[in-house]
Design a protein around this motif. Structure first.
Motif, mmCIF file in Angstrom:
data_model
loop_
_atom_site.group_PDB
_atom_site.id
_atom_site.type_symbol
_atom_site.label_atom_id
_atom_site.label_comp_id
_atom_site.label_asym_id
_atom_site.label_seq_id
_atom_site.Cartn_x
_atom_site.Cartn_y
_atom_site.Cartn_z
ATOM 1 N N LYS A 237 -26.802 13.228 34.926
ATOM 2 C CA LYS A 237 -25.465 13.728 34.620
ATOM 3 C C LYS A 237 -25.003 14.687 35.698
ATOM 4 O O LYS A 237 -25.737 15.596 36.094
ATOM 5 C CB LYS A 237 -25.466 14.422 33.255
ATOM 6 N N GLY A 238 -23.785 14.460 36.202
ATOM 7 C CA GLY A 238 -23.241 15.322 37.244
ATOM 8 C C GLY A 238 -23.580 14.893 38.651
ATOM 9 O O GLY A 238 -23.057 15.461 39.619
ATOM 10 N N GLN A 239 -24.441 13.882 38.810
ATOM 11 C CA GLN A 239 -24.802 13.399 40.146
ATOM 12 C C GLN A 239 -23.630 12.673 40.773
ATOM 13 O O GLN A 239 -22.922 11.900 40.118
ATOM 14 C CB GLN A 239 -26.009 12.468 40.044
ATOM 15 N N ASP B 162 -25.636 11.196 20.804
ATOM 16 C CA ASP B 162 -25.789 12.524 21.403
ATOM 17 C C ASP B 162 -26.000 12.372 22.907
ATOM 18 O O ASP B 162 -27.107 12.487 23.420
ATOM 19 C CB ASP B 162 -26.966 13.249 20.755
ATOM 20 N N VAL B 163 -24.913 12.107 23.624
ATOM 21 C CA VAL B 163 -25.005 11.830 25.053
ATOM 22 C C VAL B 163 -24.755 13.070 25.892
ATOM 23 O O VAL B 163 -25.395 13.291 26.906
ATOM 24 C CB VAL B 163 -24.007 10.709 25.444
ATOM 25 N N GLY B 164 -23.815 13.919 25.491
ATOM 26 C CA GLY B 164 -23.504 15.113 26.272
ATOM 27 C C GLY B 164 -22.639 14.795 27.479
ATOM 28 O O GLY B 164 -23.021 15.051 28.624
ATOM 29 N N TRP B 165 -21.466 14.238 27.234
ATOM 30 C CA TRP B 165 -20.596 13.761 28.310
ATOM 31 C C TRP B 165 -20.007 14.910 29.130
ATOM 32 O O TRP B 165 -19.800 16.010 28.623
ATOM 33 C CB TRP B 165 -19.440 12.957 27.723
ATOM 34 N N ILE B 166 -19.709 14.620 30.398
ATOM 35 C CA ILE B 166 -18.905 15.500 31.243
ATOM 36 C C ILE B 166 -17.821 14.655 31.908
ATOM 37 O O ILE B 166 -17.913 13.428 31.952
ATOM 38 C CB ILE B 166 -19.744 16.214 32.325
ATOM 39 N N TRP B 167 -16.797 15.316 32.427
ATOM 40 C CA TRP B 167 -15.731 14.595 33.129
ATOM 41 C C TRP B 167 -16.279 14.047 34.443
ATOM 42 O O TRP B 167 -17.006 14.759 35.165
ATOM 43 C CB TRP B 167 -14.542 15.511 33.398
ATOM 44 N N PRO B 168 -15.917 12.806 34.792
ATOM 45 C CA PRO B 168 -16.462 12.193 36.014
ATOM 46 C C PRO B 168 -15.720 12.596 37.283
ATOM 47 O O PRO B 168 -16.166 12.254 38.385
ATOM 48 C CB PRO B 168 -16.289 10.701 35.742
ATOM 49 N N ALA B 169 -14.597 13.286 37.154
ATOM 50 C CA ALA B 169 -13.843 13.721 38.331
ATOM 51 C C ALA B 169 -12.999 14.943 37.945
ATOM 52 O O ALA B 169 -12.722 15.179 36.766
ATOM 53 C CB ALA B 169 -12.951 12.600 38.847
ATOM 54 N N GLN B 170 -12.577 15.685 38.967
ATOM 55 C CA GLN B 170 -11.874 16.939 38.725
ATOM 56 C C GLN B 170 -10.353 16.800 38.764
ATOM 57 O O GLN B 170 -9.646 17.752 38.468
ATOM 58 C CB GLN B 170 -12.300 17.974 39.773
ATOM 59 N N GLY B 171 -9.844 15.643 39.130
ATOM 60 C CA GLY B 171 -8.402 15.476 39.267
ATOM 61 C C GLY B 171 -7.667 15.502 37.941
ATOM 62 O O GLY B 171 -8.265 15.548 36.857
ATOM 63 N N SER B 172 -6.347 15.439 38.045
ATOM 64 C CA SER B 172 -5.513 15.457 36.841
ATOM 65 C C SER B 172 -5.456 14.074 36.206
ATOM 66 O O SER B 172 -5.608 13.043 36.879
ATOM 67 C CB SER B 172 -4.096 15.919 37.206
ATOM 68 N N LEU B 173 -5.219 14.042 34.911
ATOM 69 C CA LEU B 173 -5.128 12.789 34.174
ATOM 70 C C LEU B 173 -3.750 12.171 34.437
ATOM 71 O O LEU B 173 -2.723 12.789 34.170
ATOM 72 C CB LEU B 173 -5.320 13.045 32.679
ATOM 73 N N LEU C 64 -18.539 11.572 39.639
ATOM 74 C CA LEU C 64 -19.809 12.018 39.069
ATOM 75 C C LEU C 64 -20.227 11.158 37.889
ATOM 76 O O LEU C 64 -19.377 10.637 37.151
ATOM 77 C CB LEU C 64 -19.686 13.473 38.609
ATOM 78 N N ALA C 65 -21.538 11.022 37.696
ATOM 79 C CA ALA C 65 -22.056 10.345 36.506
ATOM 80 C C ALA C 65 -21.718 11.194 35.288
ATOM 81 O O ALA C 65 -22.023 12.391 35.247
ATOM 82 C CB ALA C 65 -23.563 10.148 36.612
ATOM 83 N N ALA C 66 -21.105 10.579 34.295
ATOM 84 C CA ALA C 66 -20.674 11.317 33.106
ATOM 85 C C ALA C 66 -21.829 11.662 32.181
ATOM 86 O O ALA C 66 -21.678 12.481 31.276
ATOM 87 C CB ALA C 66 -19.623 10.514 32.345
ATOM 88 N N ALA C 67 -22.997 11.039 32.398
ATOM 89 C CA ALA C 67 -24.199 11.323 31.605
ATOM 90 C C ALA C 67 -25.381 10.689 32.324
ATOM 91 O O ALA C 67 -25.208 9.883 33.249
ATOM 92 C CB ALA C 67 -24.061 10.775 30.190
ATOM 93 N N LEU D 97 -22.048 2.372 27.622
ATOM 94 C CA LEU D 97 -21.913 2.095 29.042
ATOM 95 C C LEU D 97 -20.715 2.891 29.549
ATOM 96 O O LEU D 97 -19.777 3.175 28.794
ATOM 97 C CB LEU D 97 -21.638 0.608 29.306
ATOM 98 N N THR D 98 -20.724 3.238 30.847
ATOM 99 C CA THR D 98 -19.534 3.797 31.465
ATOM 100 C C THR D 98 -19.228 3.031 32.741
ATOM 101 O O THR D 98 -20.136 2.503 33.402
ATOM 102 C CB THR D 98 -19.702 5.292 31.805
ATOM 103 N N ALA D 99 -17.945 2.944 33.080
ATOM 104 C CA ALA D 99 -17.498 2.231 34.278
ATOM 105 C C ALA D 99 -16.660 3.175 35.131
ATOM 106 O O ALA D 99 -15.870 3.979 34.615
ATOM 107 C CB ALA D 99 -16.683 1.004 33.882
ATOM 108 N N TYR D 100 -16.824 3.052 36.468
ATOM 109 C CA TYR D 100 -16.147 3.904 37.440
ATOM 110 C C TYR D 100 -15.549 2.979 38.492
ATOM 111 O O TYR D 100 -16.294 2.400 39.305
ATOM 112 C CB TYR D 100 -17.136 4.876 38.084
ATOM 113 N N ALA D 101 -14.225 2.830 38.511
ATOM 114 C CA ALA D 101 -13.583 1.802 39.325
ATOM 115 C C ALA D 101 -12.702 2.386 40.433
ATOM 116 O O ALA D 101 -12.302 3.554 40.379
ATOM 117 C CB ALA D 101 -12.749 0.885 38.435
ATOM 118 N N HIS D 102 -12.380 1.522 41.407
ATOM 119 C CA HIS D 102 -11.462 1.785 42.529
ATOM 120 C C HIS D 102 -12.039 2.755 43.560
ATOM 121 O O HIS D 102 -11.297 3.399 44.312
ATOM 122 C CB HIS D 102 -10.109 2.314 42.019
ATOM 123 N N ASN D 103 -13.354 2.851 43.628
ATOM 124 C CA ASN D 103 -13.972 3.797 44.557
ATOM 125 C C ASN D 103 -13.800 3.368 46.011
ATOM 126 O O ASN D 103 -13.647 2.185 46.322
ATOM 127 C CB ASN D 103 -15.467 3.920 44.241
#
Length: 313
Positions: free
Chosen positions: A276-278, A193-204, A227-230, A257-263
């Motif tokens: 979440k959302g930060q 029960d994590v409550g995920w959100i999308w980490p970015a607003q761009g298109s897939l 954004l942090a997904a949770a 775990l979540t990973a956010y690459a190429h920043n």
């Protein structure tokens, strides 16, 4: 006569060649087969092998590898070819600096294939801060599992006779009678029960493919918010993993775990708690062919399709 002489000469050469081949075969003998189950230096108690790790117990000089006595035990990790202390931290969901400290590594960049490292906090060790249940390791390596809750012995219920004696005593003993059991680690259902959100607003721009793409690729412009997904804790922030560029890894609980690459820019540091959302980074193209966010969700260390967890857009 000349023909007879030639035939005799050929016969002699043939015989000599046969003798040489036989002699070489006798000297060489059968190819030796290493019986890895009966190695003289095999770890005591026949610890199970870790996939991809050769059963090496000594370095080239014959000195036992550090930690080899813990090979195969839960909570320990055998170094594999190509491993670095940062990669091990990423795989186990731990800060690499903590791993270096738990193993007294003077130089964390010098580790050997086959060396066995502790990847969970030592129980009751002096100088080791108490860690919340969410930092326990579920999957330090493919053949490792989380040991039984370490806090259990400290809060074990008193024997019936001792309980009766305590209740009958003239002065109560609040430290024993009112002590609450330690909060157990999050249950599997709680971890889910994590409550995920999308980490970015761009298109897939690329979906999950277990063989080729371990997560989702989300397009955007340089500088877009990541954004942090949770809720979670930063266990890695840097550019030490080839192919990921400037990377952030968050640990959310015992399972995910979540990973956010190429920043382009990283806005958080290791050990920092995030919500979440930060905003944790700015989108970029580090170690990539275009501006994008590569986003992964790892469940017990294994990449899973984030589209199955993220809300519908």
């Amino acid at each position: 006569m000349q023909g007879i002489g030639n035939r005799g000469w050929l016969a002699g050469v043939t015989l000599l060649a046969a003798l040489l081949i036989a002699g070489c075969a006798a000297k060489r003998g059968p190819v030796p087969v290493e019986d890895r189950g009966t190695m003289a230096n095999a770890p005591v108690s026949a610890a199970p092998a870790v996939p991809g790790v050769p059963p090496i117990t000594t370095d080239p000089s014959g000195k036992p590898l550090p930690g080899i006595e813990n090979y195969g035990k839960p909570g320990y990790y055998a170094v594999r070819p190509g491993d670095t202390i940062r990669r091990i931290g990423t795989e186990t969901g731990q800060n690499w600096r903590d791993i270096a400290r738990w193993n007294n590594l003077d130089n964390p960049d010098l580790i050997e294939v086959g060396q066995v490292l502790r990847v969970i906090p030592p129980v009751g060790a002096a100088g080791v801060p108490a860690m919340p249940p969410s930092t326990d390791v579920k999957t330090a390596a493919p053949s490792m599992s989380t040991p039984p809750a370490a806090a259990a012995p400290a809060v074990a219920a008193p024997a019936p006779a001792a309980a009766a004696a305590a209740s009958a005593a003239a002065k109560p003993t609040p430290a024993i009678v009112t002590a609450s059991p330690a909060t157990p680690a999050a249950t599997a259902s709680g971890d889910e029960d994590v409550g995920w959100i999308w980490p970015a607003q761009g298109s897939l721009i690329a979906g999950f493919d277990e063989a080729k793409n371990k997560g989702l690729d989300i397009g955007g412009k340089a500088g877009d918010s990541v954004l942090a997904a949770a809720d979670g804790r930063v266990v890695y922030a840097g550019a030490g993993l080839r192919g990921y560029g400037n990377l952030i890894i968050l640990k959310h609980n015992n399972t995910y775990l979540t990973a956010y690459a190429h920043n382009r820019t990283l806005l958080v540091k290791e050990d920092q708690s995030v919500q979440k959302g930060q905003k944790i980074a700015e989108m970029g193209s580090s170690d990539a062919d275009r501006v994008k966010l590569h986003f992964e969700i790892r469940r017990q260390g294994k990449p899973v399709d984030p589209a199955r967890y993220l809300p519908a857009r």
